[in-house]
Design an enzyme around this catalytic site. Structure first.
Site, PDB file in Angstrom:
ATOM      1  N   HIS A  99       0.893  -1.170   0.000  1.00 27.58           N
ATOM      2  CA  HIS A  99       0.000   0.000   0.000  1.00 27.58           C
ATOM      3  C   HIS A  99       0.930   1.219   0.000  1.00 27.58           C
ATOM      4  CE1 HIS A  99      -2.332  -2.857   2.596  1.00 27.58           C
ATOM      5  NE2 HIS A  99      -3.401  -2.339   2.042  1.00 27.58           N
ATOM      6  N   ASP A 102       2.412   2.040   3.405  1.00 27.79           N
ATOM      7  CA  ASP A 102       3.460   1.163   3.956  1.00 27.79           C
ATOM      8  C   ASP A 102       4.846   1.621   3.527  1.00 27.79           C
ATOM      9  OD1 ASP A 102       1.251  -0.490   4.482  1.00 27.79           O
ATOM     10  OD2 ASP A 102       1.528  -1.541   2.584  1.00 27.79           O
TER      11      ASP A 102
HETATM   12  C1  XLS Z   1      -7.525  -6.555   4.878  1.00 27.15           C
HETATM   13  C2  XLS Z   1      -7.073  -6.840   3.533  1.00 27.15           C
HETATM   14  C3  XLS Z   1      -5.923  -5.972   3.037  1.00 27.15           C
HETATM   15  C4  XLS Z   1      -5.828  -6.054   1.544  1.00 27.15           C
HETATM   16  C5  XLS Z   1      -5.025  -4.961   0.923  1.00 27.15           C
HETATM   17  O1  XLS Z   1      -8.179  -7.364   5.520  1.00 27.15           O
HETATM   18  O2  XLS Z   1      -6.743  -8.193   3.433  1.00 27.15           O
HETATM   19  O3  XLS Z   1      -4.732  -6.340   3.652  1.00 27.15           O
HETATM   20  O4  XLS Z   1      -5.297  -7.272   1.141  1.00 27.15           O
HETATM   21  O5  XLS Z   1      -5.560  -3.723   1.185  1.00 27.15           O
END
Ligand code: XLS
Ligand code: NI
Ligand code: NI
Length: 431
Positions: A99, A102
């Site tokens: 993301h 991150d």
């Molecule tokens: C949250 C989601 C997130 C997505 C990416 O539960 O799994 O991590 O994979 O935004």
């Protein structure tokens, strides 16, 4: 170079009998199964958020991990990237995922945040060149900052919609720049806490228009990866709009996007929705929407979405069976959207959590391939429907004609065994 993983050499395949903790038992990346190497079948990906950004907090306590890259400067961001690529190299994974949040600290304004993203993704581009590791997918974090608390595209405030548009544009630009294979939209806070303050119809319309804009922009810039939606039924909101695969399919159909967008399916989310992972995969495959997977399980007792690394071969086998049956991944892969337990403090824990999960997935995939190649399960499944081979015309008929036939022929169906236990026994033979 950081010294975070110092002393840990790249892991090799040593076979099932090795006692070396730092070796693969089942994952030999060059092993060919059903005409493809395990590397190309599994397409493993490590996530930036759980493995490098997450600090070990839970609702009752904060940071447990000590990492030299925790901090909010761009130097920290680069150090984090150095360590991340070191882990990818130790594991020999071909892919990673991020993301925006991150990767770099947010700036004081949107423009500053965007420029920092460009700066750090340029750095990732160099690291990709050096290591050969590639981007499985990028995505935008539109759920952590308080501006997103009532949703992003579904927000009652149009300024948040604008901010979301600008954010996804920036993330798509940088995903394309890095040669990302996919772009993921997980509906962070696209849902509601209470219907009392929610105009459900309007919010769904906003989400549909937003996704159309994303698809149009991806085409405009020539992004040749796949746009993926990641369904989840709840958490963080009480009700998430992208509840499960079937719900998202209805949504895509509504906005004419069923040919444009595929699905990123996460095991833990499937279970939260009251489904099995294989159900969601089979459903997506049947609709032609199977894109990629997030391979992380929930806690079996608490039911929470605990994002644990997979460690159950029979479970994983059934998931890969659906994937292999559907022809395997194209742009998708196996993304470990999984995090350590907060007491697992050491660099070794981070390495071995992934290594163990890779072995579990490899063992599961190989068992699934044996079952598919043998073909017995599919023969038995086909046998169950065999009468439809000669009765296909029924589906072209109408109720009156069919009713007349029942009376004329004195039709009186005789129930047959579903043989579930026999099939379960059969599946266990391939483990
Ligand atoms: C949250 C989601 C997130 C997505 C990416 O539960 O799994 O991590 O994979 O935004
Ligand atoms: Ni999740
Ligand atoms: Ni996920």
């Amino acid at each position: 170079m950081t010294d975070f993983f110092k002393g840990i050499a790249p892991l090799r395949y040593e076979g099932p009998d090795t006692t070396n903790e730092f070796a693969f038992r089942h994952y030999d990346p060059d092993e060919v199964v059903m005409g493809r190497t395990l590397r190309d079948h599994l397409r493993f990906s490590v996530t930036w958020w759980h493995s490098f950004a997450w600090e070990g907090g839970d609702p009752f306590g904060g940071r447990t991990f000590e990492r030299p890259w925790f901090g909010d400067t761009m130097d920290h961001a680069r150090l984090k990237a150095d360590a991340a690529f070191e882990l990818f190299t130790i594991l020999g994974v071909p892919f990673y995922a991020w993301h925006d949040l991150d990767l770099r600290p947010e700036g004081a304004t949107f423009s500053e945040s965007r420029d920092r993203l460009t700066e750090i993704t340029d750095y990732l581009g160099q690291k990709q060149e050096e290591t050969g590791v590639r981007l499985l997918w990028g995505t935008a974090n539109m759920f952590s900052h308080r501006r997103w608390m009532a949703g992003s595209a579904t927000n009652p405030d149009p300024e948040v919609f604008l901010y979301a548009a600008a954010t996804v544009k920036a993330c798509l630009d940088d995903t394309k720049k890095l040669g990302g294979q996919n772009y993921v939209l997980w509906g962070g806070r696209e849902g509601y806490e209470t219907l009392l303050n929610t105009d459900l119809k309007r919010e769904r319309q906003q989400a549909g228009r937003f996704l159309c804009m994303v698809v149009d922009y991806a085409k405009k810039i020539g992004f040749d990866g796949t746009i993926l939606i990641e369904p989840k039924p709840q958490e963080p909101t009480k009700h998430q709009y992208d509840f499960d695969v079937a719900t998202v399919y209805g949504f895509l159909k509504d906005f004419g996007l069923e040919g444009e967008v595929k699905m990123n399916i996460e095991q833990g989310h499937a279970i939260l929705a009251g489904h099995s992972f294989e159900h969601e995969l089979a459903m997506a495959a049947s609709l032609g929407l199977l894109g990629s997977i997030d391979m992380n399980r929930n806690d079996y007792q608490s039911g929470w979405d605990t994002d644990q690394f997979p460690n159950n071969v029979p479970e994983v086998m059934l998931a890969y069976y659906e994937i292999l049956k559907a022809g395997g991944f194209t742009t998708g892969g196996t993304n470990f959207d999984a995090k350590l337990r907060r007491q697992s403090l050491d660099p070794e824990d981070l390495v071995l959590a992934h290594a163990g999960a890779m072995d579990v997935c490899a063992a599961g995939l190989k068992a699934a391939a044996r079952m598919l190649e043998d073909g017995e399960l599919e023969r038995r499944r086909a046998e169950r429907y065999a009468d439809w081979e000669r009765e296909g015309a029924i589906l072209e008929s109408d109720l009156e004609t069919l009713a007349a036939r029942v009376v004329r022929e004195g039709i009186d169906p005789r129930p047959r065994s579903g043989r579930q236990e026999r099939l379960e026994n059969l599946v266990n033979r391939y483990l």
